[in-house]
Design an enzyme around this catalytic site. Structure first.
Site, PDB file in Angstrom:
ATOM      1  N   ASN A 178       0.858  -1.190   0.000  1.00 14.30           N
ATOM      2  CA  ASN A 178       0.000   0.000   0.000  1.00 14.30           C
ATOM      3  C   ASN A 178       0.891   1.235   0.000  1.00 14.30           C
ATOM      4  O   ASN A 178       2.029   1.200   0.500  1.00 14.30           O
ATOM      5  CB  ASN A 178      -0.886   0.016   1.246  1.00 14.30           C
ATOM      6  CG  ASN A 178      -1.859   1.188   1.250  1.00 14.30           C
ATOM      7  OD1 ASN A 178      -2.457   1.521   0.224  1.00 14.30           O
ATOM      8  ND2 ASN A 178      -2.015   1.834   2.396  1.00 14.30           N
ATOM      9  N   HIS A 184       0.796   5.268   1.261  1.00 11.84           N
ATOM     10  CA  HIS A 184       0.036   6.146   2.162  1.00 11.84           C
ATOM     11  C   HIS A 184       0.680   7.526   2.165  1.00 11.84           C
ATOM     12  O   HIS A 184       1.905   7.641   2.285  1.00 11.84           O
ATOM     13  CB  HIS A 184       0.025   5.555   3.577  1.00 11.84           C
ATOM     14  CG  HIS A 184      -0.798   6.369   4.519  1.00 11.84           C
ATOM     15  ND1 HIS A 184      -2.176   6.342   4.514  1.00 11.84           N
ATOM     16  CD2 HIS A 184      -0.449   7.261   5.477  1.00 11.84           C
ATOM     17  CE1 HIS A 184      -2.633   7.179   5.432  1.00 11.84           C
ATOM     18  NE2 HIS A 184      -1.610   7.749   6.033  1.00 11.84           N
ATOM     19  N   SER A 209       4.729   7.014   2.275  1.00 15.38           N
ATOM     20  CA  SER A 209       5.313   5.734   2.700  1.00 15.38           C
ATOM     21  C   SER A 209       4.725   4.597   1.887  1.00 15.38           C
ATOM     22  O   SER A 209       3.513   4.589   1.620  1.00 15.38           O
ATOM     23  CB  SER A 209       4.979   5.455   4.177  1.00 15.38           C
ATOM     24  OG  SER A 209       5.289   6.549   5.011  1.00 15.38           O
ATOM     25  N   ASP A 240      -2.851   0.959   7.843  1.00 13.01           N
ATOM     26  CA  ASP A 240      -1.675   1.789   7.560  1.00 13.01           C
ATOM     27  C   ASP A 240      -0.542   1.502   8.544  1.00 13.01           C
ATOM     28  O   ASP A 240       0.319   2.357   8.789  1.00 13.01           O
ATOM     29  CB  ASP A 240      -2.030   3.294   7.597  1.00 13.01           C
ATOM     30  CG  ASP A 240      -3.073   3.660   6.551  1.00 13.01           C
ATOM     31  OD1 ASP A 240      -3.057   3.058   5.464  1.00 13.01           O
ATOM     32  OD2 ASP A 240      -3.912   4.535   6.837  1.00 13.01           O
TER      33      ASP A 240
HETATM   34  C1  GRF Z   1      -2.569   8.835  -2.937  1.00 15.85           C
HETATM   35  O1  GRF Z   1      -2.249   9.994  -2.216  1.00 15.85           O
HETATM   36  C2  GRF Z   1      -2.285   7.619  -2.109  1.00 15.85           C
HETATM   37  O2  GRF Z   1      -1.178   7.751  -1.272  1.00 15.85           O
HETATM   38  C3  GRF Z   1      -3.530   7.506  -1.287  1.00 15.85           C
HETATM   39  O3  GRF Z   1      -4.580   7.862  -2.154  1.00 15.85           O
HETATM   40  C4  GRF Z   1      -4.063   8.715  -3.171  1.00 15.85           C
HETATM   41  C5  GRF Z   1      -4.388   8.066  -4.484  1.00 15.85           C
HETATM   42  O4  GRF Z   1      -4.056   8.885  -5.563  1.00 15.85           O
HETATM   43  N1  GRF Z   1      -3.643   6.195  -0.718  1.00 15.85           N
HETATM   44  P1  GRF Z   1      -4.123   8.290  -7.052  1.00 15.85           P
HETATM   45  O5  GRF Z   1      -5.496   7.676  -7.226  1.00 15.85           O
HETATM   46  O6  GRF Z   1      -3.020   7.289  -7.207  1.00 15.85           O
HETATM   47  O7  GRF Z   1      -3.946   9.492  -7.931  1.00 15.85           O
END
Ligand code: GRF
Length: 217
Positions: free
Chosen positions: A113, A115, A142, A151
């Site tokens: 994932n 984050h 991260s 997370d």
């Molecule tokens: C990103 O900021 C990611 O870290 C978070 O959700 C957002 C997704 O953005 N989990 P995208 O859909 O990849 O543009």
């Protein structure tokens, strides 16, 4: 066992814009990532990431969470959808759902994932606004293995960005996203090359236990 001569089969889960998905697609097409994206799944029918995948001929599926009454039922359907593909890695790329323990256990050690915070700071939602409210001067992103803790899985790599005095959550998010698009492909590359693993003690990179996350520089 996948080696560097074969392409790692990967399924990517999204909910929205899919800019991280796009970065992974671009780095795959550029030859940086030895992976094959088998399928992109979204729980949101309008996710723009679905169009991004379709534009390059990647198979897509919508599995709308609203059609399920329980989290367990949704995740069971997700498991059934994914099973025939037998992916080696599940990549959560802006997938805005908490996965049940059953799902997490099925892909433990094979699910990543990203984050938008320097975990363990600011798990959960609205990280950019929370960073600004706290007056932090440094923020970031991260990549971590997914475990049952939201997370909270072992962190692989992080990238930092400065917080500017006139930042809004939007300007800060945009600065963080640029870094996300660098560190996610890097972590996926390590995994695809067999260099990255989740062990009981934490993250192994090149068979060495990481005592702290790799910092992108
Ligand atoms: C990103 O900021 C990611 O870290 C978070 O959700 C957002 C997704 O953005 N989990 P995208 O859909 O990849 O543009």
């Amino acid at each position: 066992m996948t080696n560097i001569l074969t392409k790692l089969p990967v399924i990517i889960l999204i909910s929205g814009s899919g800019s991280n998905l796009q970065a992974i697609i671009d780095q795959t097409n550029a030859g940086f990532l030895p992976i094959q994206v088998q399928l992109v799944i979204s729980n949101e029918p309008t996710a723009y990431g679905i169009q991004r995948a379709q534009q390059v001929g990647i198979a897509t599926q919508i599995l709308e969470h609203r059609n399920f009454t329980t989290r367990q039922a949704y995740d069971n359907a997700l498991l059934e959808l994914i099973a025939p593909y037998d992916p080696e890695l599940i990549v959560l790329a802006g997938f805005m759902r908490i996965l049940t323990s059953n799902f997490v256990a099925r892909y433990q050690g094979r699910m990543l994932n990203i984050h938008p915070s320097l975990l363990p700071k600011y798990p959960g939602l609205n990280t950019h606004a929370r960073v600004l409210a706290a007056g932090d001067t440094v923020h970031g992103a991260s990549v971590h293995f997914v475990t049952e803790m939201l997370d909270g899985g072992p962190i692989i790599i992080q990238a930092e960005v400065p917080v500017m005095p006139d930042d809004s959550p939007e300007t800060l998010a945009a600065r963080v996203l640029v870094k996300e698009h660098l560190i996610y492909p890097q972590a996926i590359k390590w995994f695809a090359e067999g260099r990255l693993a989740l062990a009981s003690q934490g993250v192994l990179l090149d068979k060495q236990l990481l005592t702290r996350p790799v910092i992108w520089s």
